[in-house]
Design a protein around this motif. Structure first.
Motif, short mmCIF file in Angstrom:
data_model
loop_
_atom_site.label_atom_id
_atom_site.label_comp_id
_atom_site.label_asym_id
_atom_site.label_seq_id
_atom_site.Cartn_x
_atom_site.Cartn_y
_atom_site.Cartn_z
N GLU A 111 -3.18 8.42 -11.29
CA GLU A 111 -2.15 9.45 -11.49
C GLU A 111 -1.38 9.74 -10.20
O GLU A 111 -0.15 9.89 -10.21
N ARG A 112 -2.11 9.80 -9.08
CA ARG A 112 -1.46 10.07 -7.80
C ARG A 112 -0.52 8.95 -7.41
O ARG A 112 0.62 9.19 -6.95
N ALA A 113 -0.97 7.69 -7.60
CA ALA A 113 -0.12 6.54 -7.29
C ALA A 113 1.14 6.53 -8.15
O ALA A 113 2.23 6.20 -7.66
N ARG A 114 0.99 6.89 -9.42
CA ARG A 114 2.17 6.91 -10.31
C ARG A 114 3.18 7.97 -9.89
O ARG A 114 4.40 7.75 -9.96
N ALA A 115 2.68 9.11 -9.41
CA ALA A 115 3.58 10.16 -8.92
C ALA A 115 4.32 9.71 -7.66
O ALA A 115 5.52 9.93 -7.51
N GLN A 116 3.58 9.05 -6.76
CA GLN A 116 4.20 8.53 -5.54
C GLN A 116 5.23 7.45 -5.88
O GLN A 116 6.31 7.40 -5.29
N ALA A 117 4.87 6.60 -6.84
CA ALA A 117 5.78 5.54 -7.25
C ALA A 117 7.07 6.11 -7.83
O ALA A 117 8.17 5.61 -7.55
N ALA A 118 6.94 7.16 -8.63
CA ALA A 118 8.12 7.78 -9.24
C ALA A 118 9.07 8.31 -8.17
O ALA A 118 10.30 8.18 -8.30
N ASP A 119 8.53 8.91 -7.13
CA ASP A 119 9.37 9.43 -6.04
C ASP A 119 10.13 8.30 -5.35
O ASP A 119 11.33 8.44 -5.05
N LEU A 120 9.44 7.17 -5.11
CA LEU A 120 10.10 6.05 -4.45
C LEU A 120 11.12 5.37 -5.36
O LEU A 120 12.20 4.98 -4.91
N GLU A 121 10.78 5.24 -6.64
CA GLU A 121 11.70 4.61 -7.59
C GLU A 121 12.98 5.42 -7.74
O GLU A 121 14.06 4.86 -7.97
N ALA A 122 12.86 6.74 -7.60
CA ALA A 122 14.05 7.59 -7.68
C ALA A 122 15.02 7.30 -6.53
O ALA A 122 16.24 7.52 -6.67
N LEU A 166 17.45 1.67 5.78
CA LEU A 166 18.13 0.70 6.65
C LEU A 166 18.84 -0.39 5.85
O LEU A 166 19.45 -1.29 6.44
N GLY A 167 18.73 -0.32 4.53
CA GLY A 167 19.44 -1.29 3.69
C GLY A 167 18.60 -2.43 3.19
O GLY A 167 19.12 -3.35 2.53
N ALA A 168 17.30 -2.43 3.47
CA ALA A 168 16.43 -3.51 2.98
C ALA A 168 16.19 -3.35 1.48
O ALA A 168 16.26 -2.24 0.93
N LEU A 169 15.90 -4.46 0.83
CA LEU A 169 15.50 -4.45 -0.58
C LEU A 169 13.98 -4.38 -0.60
O LEU A 169 13.30 -5.36 -0.33
N VAL A 170 13.45 -3.20 -0.91
CA VAL A 170 12.03 -2.92 -0.71
C VAL A 170 11.27 -2.95 -2.04
O VAL A 170 11.67 -2.33 -3.02
N THR A 171 10.15 -3.69 -2.02
CA THR A 171 9.19 -3.67 -3.13
C THR A 171 7.85 -3.20 -2.58
O THR A 171 7.36 -3.74 -1.59
N VAL A 172 7.27 -2.18 -3.18
CA VAL A 172 5.95 -1.69 -2.78
C VAL A 172 4.92 -2.20 -3.77
O VAL A 172 5.11 -2.08 -4.99
N VAL A 173 3.85 -2.82 -3.26
CA VAL A 173 2.76 -3.26 -4.12
C VAL A 173 1.52 -2.44 -3.78
O VAL A 173 1.29 -2.10 -2.62
N ASN A 174 0.74 -2.12 -4.80
CA ASN A 174 -0.42 -1.26 -4.60
C ASN A 174 -1.54 -1.67 -5.54
O ASN A 174 -1.29 -1.92 -6.73
N ASP A 175 -2.76 -1.73 -5.03
CA ASP A 175 -3.89 -2.11 -5.89
C ASP A 175 -4.15 -1.06 -6.96
O ASP A 175 -4.40 -1.39 -8.12
N GLY A 176 -4.10 0.21 -6.56
CA GLY A 176 -4.45 1.29 -7.49
C GLY A 176 -3.32 1.64 -8.44
O GLY A 176 -2.14 1.40 -8.16
N ASP A 177 -3.69 2.21 -9.59
CA ASP A 177 -2.71 2.64 -10.59
C ASP A 177 -3.18 3.95 -11.22
O ASP A 177 -3.26 4.09 -12.43
N GLY A 204 0.79 -1.23 0.00
CA GLY A 204 0.00 0.00 0.00
C GLY A 204 0.82 1.27 0.00
O GLY A 204 1.71 1.46 0.83
N LEU A 205 0.54 2.13 -0.97
CA LEU A 205 1.07 3.49 -0.96
C LEU A 205 0.13 4.32 -0.09
O LEU A 205 -1.07 4.11 -0.07
N GLY A 206 0.65 5.25 0.64
CA GLY A 206 -0.23 6.07 1.49
C GLY A 206 0.51 6.60 2.69
O GLY A 206 1.74 6.58 2.75
N VAL A 207 -0.28 7.04 3.68
CA VAL A 207 0.32 7.74 4.82
C VAL A 207 1.22 6.85 5.66
O VAL A 207 2.11 7.35 6.35
#
Length: 373
Positions: A46-57, A33-44, A18-21
């Motif tokens: 415009e807001r989710a894509r913007a949040q995803a871009a920030d995390l992917e960066a 902390l050095g973990a290999l993190v994958t975020v999964v989210n049901d929604g796709d 879940g993306l969110g608060v």
């Protein structure tokens, strides 16, 4: 992934659901902390894509539109509290032996990561009154000169509280049933269940499951399990809890208190729990008029907050001063205006029947203007 491994996150494959608060801060903290993190989210969207871009960066992997599939190699799932337990992702995790934590569990596990002694938690849950009670509690603790904050389901991230630069003596923590469901190792200094009424049953599946998740707040309490004398279900949860030796059941009541209770006598909030010789003695804490607004359910909130504060050793004067200093949030039986000798009250925060009933009981004669579901 047990508690003994919590200090070594390097290379751990963690899936954040879940993306969110809660999801975004969790992903950032775990990545840091050095973990290999994958975020999964049901929604796709415009807001989710913007949040995803920030995390992917930052180097976090994000999968949008697919919150059902367990990413390969996952060793731990950290979920947003609102994700229902019967989602396919969690079914797959159970089959693979992968533990699931919520953001509260993650924050609990990360306390003291910087080597500092972690602040104890005074925790509050219940169907209604959580936010007000936690805010009252924080006000009382501050009046006692303690460094504290109201955090958790109240909208302030527990992760920020336990990992930030600010040092706290104690935290006033609001916890929802969702958060408690995903917090198996939480052990508060003292906890309170304010009340229990049917709510979120579509999520929990039954009233019994909902109550059991609320009751998790008592597990491992060290000093006091605070319950509502008028709501036997809360006392039943105390009896069922596995607490530390010496932890006491402390009731709050709008009537005269018995031993090990806080209550009201002649307009005075009285403590017969945290006094010497509680069979005979009582300690005045505050006047009913010190509570704003002095509606019955809000007096109950004040007594619960006072009980948790007293469990932490706060002096009586701080209870009074903290309650006097407290101003409730907007839309909680807030007086709007008087027109032609009729008072108009805004209580739009009452989002379920239990909350509405409590507010309506604060007045002798009313015309109720209601909307919503």
């Amino acid at each position: 992934m047990g508690s003994q491994e919590v200090t070594n996150w390097q290379g751990k494959h963690v899936t954040v659901a879940g993306l969110g608060v809660s999801g975004i801060p969790a992903a950032k903290v775990l990545h840091g902390l050095g973990a290999l993190v994958t975020v999964v989210n049901d929604g796709d969207d415009e807001r989710a894509r913007a949040q995803a871009a920030d995390l992917e960066a930052l180097g976090v992997t994000v999968r949008l539109g697919d919150g059902a599939t367990l990413p390969e190699g996952t060793e731990l799932i950290v979920t947003a509290p609102g994700w229902q337990p019967d989602k396919p992702l969690f079914t797959a995790a159970a089959e693979a032996g992968v533990p699931v934590w919520g953001d509260v569990e993650l924050a609990w596990r990360l306390r003291g990561l910087d080597g500092r002694e972690p602040a104890p938690w005074l925790a509050v849950t219940g169907t209604n009154g959580k936010t007000t009670t936690v805010q009252m509690l924080a006000s009382i603790l501050k009046a006692a000169g303690l460094r504290t904050a109201a955090v958790g389901n109240i909208g302030v991230s527990l992760l920020d509280a336990v990992l930030g630069e600010e040092r706290y003596d104690v935290l006033a923590v609001e916890l929802s049933s969702y958060q408690l469901h995903w917090a198996p190792s939480l052990r508060a200094h003292s906890g309170a269940v304010l009340n229990l009424a049917p709510d979120h049953l579509d999520w929990h599946g039954s009233m019994e499951a909902y109550a059991a998740d609320k009751g998790r707040i008592y597990e491992g309490n060290r000093v006091a399990c605070v319950y509502n004398v008028a709501d036997k279900a809360t006392e039943d949860l105390v009896r069922a809890a596995d607490v530390e030796e010496g932890c006491r059941a402390v009731g709050f009541t709008l009537g005269a208190p018995g031993p090990s209770q806080l209550g009201v006598v002649d307009g005075i909030l009285v403590d017969r729990a945290f006094v010497e010789n509680r069979q005979k003695n009582a300690q005045e804490l505050a006047e009913v008029s010190d509570v704003t607004p002095p509606a019955p359910h809000n007096i109950a909130n004040a007594l619960a907050a006072a009980a948790l504060a007293r469990a932490f050793g706060v002096p009586p004067r701080a209870v009074r001063d903290g309650l006097r200093d407290f101003t409730p949030d907007a839309h909680r039986i807030a007086h709007v205006a008087d027109v032609d000798r009729v008072a108009y009250v805004d209580d739009s925060k009452a989002t379920n029947t239990h909350a509405a009933e409590a507010s309506l009981a604060a007045y002798e004669s009313i015309v109720w203007i209601a909307g919503g579901l």
